[in-house]
Scaffold this motif. Structure first.
Motif, PDB file in Angstrom:
ATOM      1  N   PRO A  68      10.065 -22.145  -8.310  1.00  0.00           N
ATOM      2  CA  PRO A  68       9.168 -21.373  -9.174  1.00  0.00           C
ATOM      3  C   PRO A  68       9.165 -19.907  -8.770  1.00  0.00           C
ATOM      4  N   PRO A  69       8.646 -19.024  -9.642  1.00  0.00           N
ATOM      5  CA  PRO A  69       8.575 -17.597  -9.307  1.00  0.00           C
ATOM      6  C   PRO A  69       7.854 -17.373  -7.985  1.00  0.00           C
ATOM      7  N   SER A  70       8.411 -16.520  -7.167  1.00  0.00           N
ATOM      8  CA  SER A  70       7.813 -16.230  -5.865  1.00  0.00           C
ATOM      9  C   SER A  70       6.753 -15.147  -6.000  1.00  0.00           C
ATOM     10  N   ALA A  71       5.937 -15.031  -4.955  1.00  0.00           N
ATOM     11  CA  ALA A  71       4.850 -14.048  -4.956  1.00  0.00           C
ATOM     12  C   ALA A  71       5.350 -12.713  -4.413  1.00  0.00           C
ATOM     13  N   GLY A  72       4.918 -11.640  -5.063  1.00  0.00           N
ATOM     14  CA  GLY A  72       5.323 -10.297  -4.668  1.00  0.00           C
ATOM     15  C   GLY A  72       5.511  -9.431  -5.887  1.00  0.00           C
ATOM     16  N   ASP A  73       5.899  -8.180  -5.675  1.00  0.00           N
ATOM     17  CA  ASP A  73       6.056  -7.226  -6.775  1.00  0.00           C
ATOM     18  C   ASP A  73       7.512  -7.009  -7.165  1.00  0.00           C
ATOM     19  N   ALA A  74       8.405  -6.998  -6.171  1.00  0.00           N
ATOM     20  CA  ALA A  74       9.780  -6.589  -6.406  1.00  0.00           C
ATOM     21  C   ALA A  74      10.752  -7.761  -6.249  1.00  0.00           C
ATOM     22  N   PRO A  75      11.733  -7.884  -7.164  1.00  0.00           N
ATOM     23  CA  PRO A  75      12.753  -8.928  -7.015  1.00  0.00           C
ATOM     24  C   PRO A  75      13.533  -8.744  -5.714  1.00  0.00           C
ATOM     25  N   VAL A  76      14.024  -9.839  -5.179  1.00  0.00           N
ATOM     26  CA  VAL A  76      14.834  -9.779  -3.963  1.00  0.00           C
ATOM     27  C   VAL A  76      16.093 -10.625  -4.126  1.00  0.00           C
ATOM     28  N   LEU A  77      17.121 -10.225  -3.421  1.00  0.00           N
ATOM     29  CA  LEU A  77      18.306 -11.049  -3.236  1.00  0.00           C
ATOM     30  C   LEU A  77      18.309 -11.490  -1.783  1.00  0.00           C
ATOM     31  N   VAL A  78      18.523 -12.757  -1.550  1.00  0.00           N
ATOM     32  CA  VAL A  78      18.549 -13.324  -0.204  1.00  0.00           C
ATOM     33  C   VAL A  78      19.963 -13.800   0.094  1.00  0.00           C
ATOM     34  N   VAL A  79      20.496 -13.380   1.228  1.00  0.00           N
ATOM     35  CA  VAL A  79      21.812 -13.827   1.691  1.00  0.00           C
ATOM     36  C   VAL A  79      21.610 -14.795   2.844  1.00  0.00           C
ATOM     37  N   ALA A  84      18.325  -0.373  -4.270  1.00  0.00           N
ATOM     38  CA  ALA A  84      18.328  -1.605  -3.484  1.00  0.00           C
ATOM     39  C   ALA A  84      18.117  -1.256  -2.017  1.00  0.00           C
ATOM     40  N   HIS A  85      17.234  -1.992  -1.337  1.00  0.00           N
ATOM     41  CA  HIS A  85      16.862  -1.688   0.038  1.00  0.00           C
ATOM     42  C   HIS A  85      17.155  -2.901   0.918  1.00  0.00           C
ATOM     43  N   LEU A  86      18.009  -2.711   1.915  1.00  0.00           N
ATOM     44  CA  LEU A  86      18.403  -3.788   2.816  1.00  0.00           C
ATOM     45  C   LEU A  86      17.381  -3.963   3.929  1.00  0.00           C
ATOM     46  N   ARG A  87      16.989  -5.217   4.154  1.00  0.00           N
ATOM     47  CA  ARG A  87      16.114  -5.556   5.277  1.00  0.00           C
ATOM     48  C   ARG A  87      16.773  -6.641   6.120  1.00  0.00           C
ATOM     49  N   SER A  88      16.852  -6.391   7.414  1.00  0.00           N
ATOM     50  CA  SER A  88      17.359  -7.396   8.344  1.00  0.00           C
ATOM     51  C   SER A  88      16.231  -8.014   9.165  1.00  0.00           C
ATOM     52  N   ARG A  89      15.015  -7.509   8.984  1.00  0.00           N
ATOM     53  CA  ARG A  89      13.838  -8.064   9.671  1.00  0.00           C
ATOM     54  C   ARG A  89      12.867  -8.587   8.618  1.00  0.00           C
ATOM     55  N   PHE A  90      12.614  -9.867   8.688  1.00  0.00           N
ATOM     56  CA  PHE A  90      11.787 -10.555   7.697  1.00  0.00           C
ATOM     57  C   PHE A  90      11.283 -11.843   8.321  1.00  0.00           C
ATOM     58  N   PRO A  91      10.257 -12.470   7.744  1.00  0.00           N
ATOM     59  CA  PRO A  91       9.781 -13.761   8.272  1.00  0.00           C
ATOM     60  C   PRO A  91      10.788 -14.861   7.956  1.00  0.00           C
ATOM     61  N   ASP A  92      11.529 -15.266   8.961  1.00  0.00           N
ATOM     62  CA  ASP A  92      12.674 -16.164   8.739  1.00  0.00           C
ATOM     63  C   ASP A  92      12.280 -17.482   8.083  1.00  0.00           C
ATOM     64  N   GLN A  93      11.217 -18.113   8.576  1.00  0.00           N
ATOM     65  CA  GLN A  93      10.843 -19.415   8.039  1.00  0.00           C
ATOM     66  C   GLN A  93      10.403 -19.287   6.587  1.00  0.00           C
ATOM     67  N   ALA A  94       9.654 -18.236   6.267  1.00  0.00           N
ATOM     68  CA  ALA A  94       9.193 -18.044   4.894  1.00  0.00           C
ATOM     69  C   ALA A  94      10.364 -17.841   3.942  1.00  0.00           C
ATOM     70  N   VAL A  95      11.348 -17.059   4.367  1.00  0.00           N
ATOM     71  CA  VAL A  95      12.512 -16.814   3.503  1.00  0.00           C
ATOM     72  C   VAL A  95      13.369 -18.069   3.389  1.00  0.00           C
ATOM     73  N   ALA A  96      13.499 -18.814   4.484  1.00  0.00           N
ATOM     74  CA  ALA A  96      14.226 -20.083   4.424  1.00  0.00           C
ATOM     75  C   ALA A  96      13.550 -21.047   3.450  1.00  0.00           C
ATOM     76  N   GLU A 108      10.711  -0.743  -5.722  1.00  0.00           N
ATOM     77  CA  GLU A 108       9.625  -0.557  -4.767  1.00  0.00           C
ATOM     78  C   GLU A 108       8.608  -1.689  -4.895  1.00  0.00           C
ATOM     79  N   GLY A 109       7.682  -1.737  -3.965  1.00  0.00           N
ATOM     80  CA  GLY A 109       6.648  -2.759  -4.001  1.00  0.00           C
ATOM     81  C   GLY A 109       6.901  -3.839  -2.971  1.00  0.00           C
ATOM     82  N   THR A 110       5.996  -4.797  -2.917  1.00  0.00           N
ATOM     83  CA  THR A 110       6.097  -5.893  -1.960  1.00  0.00           C
ATOM     84  C   THR A 110       7.234  -6.830  -2.349  1.00  0.00           C
ATOM     85  N   PRO A 111       8.189  -7.062  -1.449  1.00  0.00           N
ATOM     86  CA  PRO A 111       9.291  -7.970  -1.775  1.00  0.00           C
ATOM     87  C   PRO A 111       8.779  -9.376  -2.074  1.00  0.00           C
TER      88      PRO A 111
END
Length: 484
Positions: free
Chosen positions: A162-173, A214-226, A246-249
């Motif tokens: 389902p749609p995730s919570a936040g403001d900005a779309p993200v791509l997860v690798v 597009a803004h790259l982040r290498s630091r994020f809550p790993d379990q939440a993204v998994a 911009e906005g909350t990912p």
């Protein structure tokens, strides 16, 4: 106590060709997998995940939007493209030019798919997901909300959550360690981050050339993204997050995601699992700084899409032909923009620059003067590209005190530089190829006790790679044997 990533780096370091052509585990260390036969075609991993056919699919546009900005200017930060919102057509372009299947090659086991960005050994151990939140206003919903997996061969999005919570779309690798460990064992952990950096360099360039921020982040809550993408944290785990706008990912899952399968029987590498988990964290960190504009001494009009599809991992270079010093400086300045990982250049054949070893950005005073072809040949495990390239870019750092997360980021940064070098070289009429190396030989070459990260060979190609095809229309290519 030794850090988990330090243990992995030490236990996966290679000697010269005479000692090992493929990294073999220490016979006395119980932390590595012992009963694996590498390159066993009977256990060939899947090339991408599989999901139930009943899941909804969103077909992506196959006619990709064209852009006008020069690829070199985009990578150098001098293109000045006006900002725009992400559309489905631009998302389709970004995904295909970074992770889509653009070439296929016949093999004894069937058709081998090659994606747009390079990968060590053609293993492509990455998956890409798109998470789109529900917009606060219906008129602002430019993309269908939901969490999707990108199918690299069918070029479509599969709805997995389902749609995730936040403001900005993200791509997860995410990374799949078995897919690269099948060939490289536990050393494949390094390759996942190299490959991710290489792929992200193309994804970010595709976004920037279209005006998508597009803004790259290498630091994020790993379990939440998994949890967001249904990764189990062992056979698949998150590597990077790219936030669009911009906005909350939008990385907070609103419900469970369909997990899918990475393989019928993936092998877990305990050393890799420990190294990855040691760097996990709970907080969202800042985006990577793109850095200021780089000097562009050599230009081209080729746009990013043309360069990305022309790029291939070159296997033969002409040692007798030189590249101009302006090309080297343009490539290095643009490739290292915003990247703090130290780099050296082993110069073999560059007009206006004497052969030797240089510590970038100083190209006036060599660290070592004289021919280095033989040393680079042996450093690259007796592979000809290290000798035949016009110059070889070497990423290395003192990782002894680096934290487990910093270790990941150093490998990712080296991969980003390598990916940018690929695009820049091909844009300017040269060629490039990433290269593994004998760890034990690097300190002597550099004159410092540093840890090697990644090598990139840049030179004059002996052949032109067949251009990659568009979505759903990959180019058929044959295997070219590298010269020793």
């Amino acid at each position: 106590m030794e850090k988990a990533t330090r243990t992995l780096h030490r236990l996966t370091s290679m000697g010269p060709y005479e000692e090992s052509t493929v990294w073999e585990p220490p016979v006395d260390d119980p932390r590595v997998v012992r009963d694996l036969v590498v390159n066993d075609v009977d256990r060939l991993p899947w090339f991408y995940k599989r999901y139930p056919e009943s899941l909804p699919r969103l077909e992506l546009p196959t006619e990709l939007p064209a852009t006008a900005a020069s690829a070199v200017d985009v990578l150098a930060g001098t293109a000045g493209v006006a900002a725009t919102e992400l559309s489905l057509a631009q998302l389709s372009r970004m995904l295909h030019l970074s992770a889509g299947v653009v070439r296929v090659s016949p093999r004894a086991y069937g058709e081998h798919p090659f994606r747009a960005a390079g990968s060590a050994g053609g293993r492509f151990p990455l998956e890409v997901y798109v998470a789109v939140p529900q917009a606060s206003s219906p008129h602002r919903q430019t993309l269908p909300a939901g969490v999707y997996w990108y199918h690299p061969q069918d070029h479509c999005l599969v709805l997995i959550g389902p749609p995730s919570a936040g403001d900005a779309p993200v791509l997860v690798v995410t990374g799949v360690p078995w897919r690269t460990g099948w060939r490289y064992r536990e050393r494949g952990y390094r390759h996942i981050y190299w490959d991710a950096g290489t792929m992200l360099s193309q994804l970010l360039a595709a976004a920037e050339s279209a005006g998508v921020r597009a803004h790259l982040r290498s630091r994020f809550p790993d379990q939440a993204v998994a949890d967001l993408v249904g990764a189990d944290g062992v056979n698949e785990w998150p590597v990077a997050v790219v936030c669009i706008g911009e906005g909350t990912p939008a990385i907070s899952a609103a419900g469970p995601a369909t997990a899918g399968e990475v393989d019928s029987a993936p092998v877990e590498f305990g050393l890799v699992t420990s190294a990855q988990r040691a760097g996990d964290q709970d907080a969202l960190g800042p985006a990577w700084d793109a850095g200021g504009p780089a000097d562009v001494l050599v230009r081209t009009e080729l746009p990013v899409e043309a360069v990305a599809l022309a790029r291939g991992s070159q296997r033969l270079m002409d040692a007798s032909r030189a590249l101009p010093i302006g090309l080297l400086r343009t490539c290095m300045g643009a490739a290292l923009r915003g990247i703090a990982v130290p780099h050296w250049i082993a110069v073999h054949n560059v007009d206006g620059l004497a052969p030797g070893l240089y510590r970038w950005p100083d190209t006036e005073t060599p660290v070592r003067a004289g021919e280095l072809r033989d040393e680079l040949y042996h450093l690259c495990l007796d592979q000809g590209l290290g000798r035949d390239a016009a110059f070889v870019v070497i990423a290395a750092a003192d990782l002894g005190d680096a934290g487990d997360r910093e270790y990941r980021e150093a490998q990712l940064g080296a991969g980003l530089v390598a990916g940018r070098l690929h695009l820049l070289a091909y844009a300017l009429g040269a060629s490039a190829s990433g290269m593994t190396f004998a760890d034990s030989l690097l300190p002597e070459l550099l004159g410092e006790p540093l840890d090697g990260l990644l090598l990139t060979c840049v030179g004059v190609p002996e052949y032109a790679s067949a251009p990659g095809g568009g979505p759903g229309s990959p180019t058929s290519v044959r295997l070219i044997t590298p010269r020793e």
